[in-house]
Design a protein around this motif. Sequence first.
Motif, PDB file in Angstrom:
ATOM      1  N   ILE A   4      32.745 -58.024 -15.626  1.00  0.00           N
ATOM      2  CA  ILE A   4      32.723 -58.921 -14.549  1.00  0.00           C
ATOM      3  C   ILE A   4      34.226 -59.478 -14.220  1.00  0.00           C
ATOM      4  CG2 ILE A   4      32.209 -61.589 -14.373  1.00  0.00           C
ATOM      5  CD1 ILE A   4      30.619 -61.373 -16.897  1.00  0.00           C
ATOM      6  N   PRO A   5      34.168 -59.498 -12.625  1.00  0.00           N
ATOM      7  CA  PRO A   5      35.389 -59.592 -12.510  1.00  0.00           C
ATOM      8  C   PRO A   5      36.153 -60.666 -12.530  1.00  0.00           C
ATOM      9  CG  PRO A   5      34.158 -58.578 -10.731  1.00  0.00           C
ATOM     10  CD  PRO A   5      33.462 -58.921 -11.399  1.00  0.00           C
ATOM     11  N   VAL A   6      37.102 -60.697 -12.788  1.00  0.00           N
ATOM     12  CA  VAL A   6      37.872 -62.352 -13.236  1.00  0.00           C
ATOM     13  C   VAL A   6      37.787 -63.295 -12.123  1.00  0.00           C
ATOM     14  CG1 VAL A   6      39.367 -61.555 -14.640  1.00  0.00           C
ATOM     15  CG2 VAL A   6      40.360 -61.423 -12.341  1.00  0.00           C
ATOM     16  N   GLU A   7      37.922 -62.741 -10.785  1.00  0.00           N
ATOM     17  CA  GLU A   7      37.724 -63.517  -9.772  1.00  0.00           C
ATOM     18  C   GLU A   7      36.351 -63.726  -9.470  1.00  0.00           C
ATOM     19  OE1 GLU A   7      38.861 -60.115  -9.242  1.00  0.00           O
ATOM     20  OE2 GLU A   7      40.233 -60.708  -9.064  1.00  0.00           O
ATOM     21  N   GLU A   8      34.775 -63.090 -10.526  1.00  0.00           N
ATOM     22  CA  GLU A   8      33.767 -64.033 -10.312  1.00  0.00           C
ATOM     23  C   GLU A   8      33.433 -65.243 -11.626  1.00  0.00           C
ATOM     24  OE1 GLU A   8      29.581 -62.200 -12.011  1.00  0.00           O
ATOM     25  OE2 GLU A   8      30.906 -60.749 -10.196  1.00  0.00           O
ATOM     26  N   ARG A   9      34.387 -64.529 -12.070  1.00  0.00           N
ATOM     27  CA  ARG A   9      34.407 -65.986 -13.631  1.00  0.00           C
ATOM     28  C   ARG A   9      35.142 -65.253 -14.498  1.00  0.00           C
ATOM     29  NH1 ARG A   9      29.997 -65.225 -17.060  1.00  0.00           N
ATOM     30  NH2 ARG A   9      28.589 -63.606 -16.341  1.00  0.00           N
ATOM     31  N   LEU A  10      35.238 -66.310 -15.899  1.00  0.00           N
ATOM     32  CA  LEU A  10      36.197 -65.590 -16.838  1.00  0.00           C
ATOM     33  C   LEU A  10      35.465 -66.561 -17.730  1.00  0.00           C
ATOM     34  CD1 LEU A  10      39.510 -67.834 -16.268  1.00  0.00           C
ATOM     35  CD2 LEU A  10      38.798 -65.320 -16.623  1.00  0.00           C
ATOM     36  N   PRO A  11      35.768 -65.718 -19.427  1.00  0.00           N
ATOM     37  CA  PRO A  11      34.621 -65.902 -20.392  1.00  0.00           C
ATOM     38  C   PRO A  11      35.433 -67.181 -21.202  1.00  0.00           C
ATOM     39  CG  PRO A  11      36.179 -64.936 -20.681  1.00  0.00           C
ATOM     40  CD  PRO A  11      36.559 -65.096 -19.596  1.00  0.00           C
ATOM     41  N   GLU A  12      34.213 -67.518 -21.640  1.00  0.00           N
ATOM     42  CA  GLU A  12      34.479 -68.947 -22.545  1.00  0.00           C
ATOM     43  C   GLU A  12      35.767 -68.808 -23.668  1.00  0.00           C
ATOM     44  OE1 GLU A  12      32.530 -72.064 -22.309  1.00  0.00           O
ATOM     45  OE2 GLU A  12      30.778 -71.079 -20.811  1.00  0.00           O
ATOM     46  N   ASP A  13      36.633 -69.896 -23.132  1.00  0.00           N
ATOM     47  CA  ASP A  13      37.627 -69.912 -23.927  1.00  0.00           C
ATOM     48  C   ASP A  13      38.209 -69.468 -25.222  1.00  0.00           C
ATOM     49  OD1 ASP A  13      39.081 -71.296 -21.958  1.00  0.00           O
ATOM     50  OD2 ASP A  13      39.167 -73.760 -22.851  1.00  0.00           O
ATOM     51  N   ARG A  14      38.827 -68.764 -25.738  1.00  0.00           N
ATOM     52  CA  ARG A  14      38.847 -68.156 -26.625  1.00  0.00           C
ATOM     53  C   ARG A  14      37.591 -67.273 -27.515  1.00  0.00           C
ATOM     54  NH1 ARG A  14      43.052 -69.917 -29.953  1.00  0.00           N
ATOM     55  NH2 ARG A  14      44.313 -72.239 -29.245  1.00  0.00           N
ATOM     56  N   GLU A  15      36.762 -66.897 -26.304  1.00  0.00           N
ATOM     57  CA  GLU A  15      35.672 -65.987 -26.733  1.00  0.00           C
ATOM     58  C   GLU A  15      35.767 -64.346 -26.465  1.00  0.00           C
ATOM     59  OE1 GLU A  15      31.476 -64.322 -24.090  1.00  0.00           O
ATOM     60  OE2 GLU A  15      32.778 -65.899 -23.184  1.00  0.00           O
ATOM     61  N   VAL A  40      40.247 -55.301 -26.320  1.00  0.00           N
ATOM     62  CA  VAL A  40      39.580 -56.348 -26.712  1.00  0.00           C
ATOM     63  C   VAL A  40      39.983 -57.449 -26.688  1.00  0.00           C
ATOM     64  CG1 VAL A  40      38.281 -57.544 -29.226  1.00  0.00           C
ATOM     65  CG2 VAL A  40      38.259 -55.203 -28.538  1.00  0.00           C
ATOM     66  N   ALA A  41      40.151 -58.463 -26.263  1.00  0.00           N
ATOM     67  CA  ALA A  41      41.259 -59.983 -25.715  1.00  0.00           C
ATOM     68  C   ALA A  41      40.300 -61.174 -25.864  1.00  0.00           C
ATOM     69  CB  ALA A  41      41.819 -59.723 -24.468  1.00  0.00           C
ATOM     70  N   TRP A  42      41.131 -62.153 -25.706  1.00  0.00           N
ATOM     71  CA  TRP A  42      40.464 -63.245 -25.405  1.00  0.00           C
ATOM     72  C   TRP A  42      41.411 -64.296 -24.470  1.00  0.00           C
ATOM     73  CZ3 TRP A  42      43.333 -67.576 -27.116  1.00  0.00           C
ATOM     74  CH2 TRP A  42      44.304 -67.174 -28.472  1.00  0.00           C
ATOM     75  N   TYR A  43      40.299 -64.945 -23.392  1.00  0.00           N
ATOM     76  CA  TYR A  43      41.773 -66.046 -22.410  1.00  0.00           C
ATOM     77  C   TYR A  43      41.426 -66.990 -23.326  1.00  0.00           C
ATOM     78  CZ  TYR A  43      42.730 -67.211 -17.864  1.00  0.00           C
ATOM     79  OH  TYR A  43      43.225 -68.173 -17.324  1.00  0.00           O
ATOM     80  N   GLY A  44      42.823 -67.867 -22.867  1.00  0.00           N
ATOM     81  CA  GLY A  44      43.180 -68.686 -23.179  1.00  0.00           C
ATOM     82  C   GLY A  44      43.283 -69.820 -23.020  1.00  0.00           C
ATOM     83  N   PRO A  45      43.308 -70.919 -23.378  1.00  0.00           N
ATOM     84  CA  PRO A  45      42.394 -72.249 -23.266  1.00  0.00           C
ATOM     85  C   PRO A  45      44.165 -72.730 -22.186  1.00  0.00           C
ATOM     86  CG  PRO A  45      43.020 -72.990 -25.491  1.00  0.00           C
ATOM     87  CD  PRO A  45      42.973 -70.931 -24.762  1.00  0.00           C
ATOM     88  N   ARG A  46      45.156 -72.258 -22.227  1.00  0.00           N
ATOM     89  CA  ARG A  46      45.937 -73.225 -21.593  1.00  0.00           C
ATOM     90  C   ARG A  46      47.070 -71.657 -21.139  1.00  0.00           C
ATOM     91  NH1 ARG A  46      46.221 -75.870 -26.332  1.00  0.00           N
ATOM     92  NH2 ARG A  46      48.125 -74.753 -26.650  1.00  0.00           N
ATOM     93  N   GLY A  47      46.618 -72.251 -19.789  1.00  0.00           N
ATOM     94  CA  GLY A  47      47.587 -70.784 -18.544  1.00  0.00           C
ATOM     95  C   GLY A  47      47.076 -70.519 -18.345  1.00  0.00           C
TER      96      GLY A  47
END
Length: 134
Positions: A72-83, A96-103
């Motif tokens: 899923i391109p990041v321009e399309e959408r992002l995962p839930e915070d901390r998923e 393997v990573a998770w997207y931070g809720p801030r920044g």
Amino acid sequence: MKRLTQKDEQGNWCLEGVPWEQLHEGQVITKYLRERLYGALWKLMEYEDTGLAPEEIKALNANGKTSEHRWIPVEERLPEDREDVLVCTKKGWILVAWYGPRGKRWHIALSDACMIHEDIAAWQPLPEPYRPEE
């Protein structure tokens, strides 16, 4: 997936197993009808939660991929915070990573490292963990 709709003898679309006349104004909503309508609405909700248009689903099916296993391109959408998700960097690394809720930071799992948003090209949910046969 089993279809929820069918055509009647006159060519009208209806809910599978529910005569069209039972959906006319003034008809009593039986327990069976309520359960069929609720089931259809649940499937509609699941479809809408994918965030995909019918054309996108057809393309995935044509390619033999399901929505859970595509990048899923990041321009399309992002995962839930901390998923926790798989990410593909623009250099081709898969982490393997998770997207931070801030920044705009991606946090690399099992590490103190992070990457800026612009370094990540796409992501996808993690597959189910391996479970040995019981």
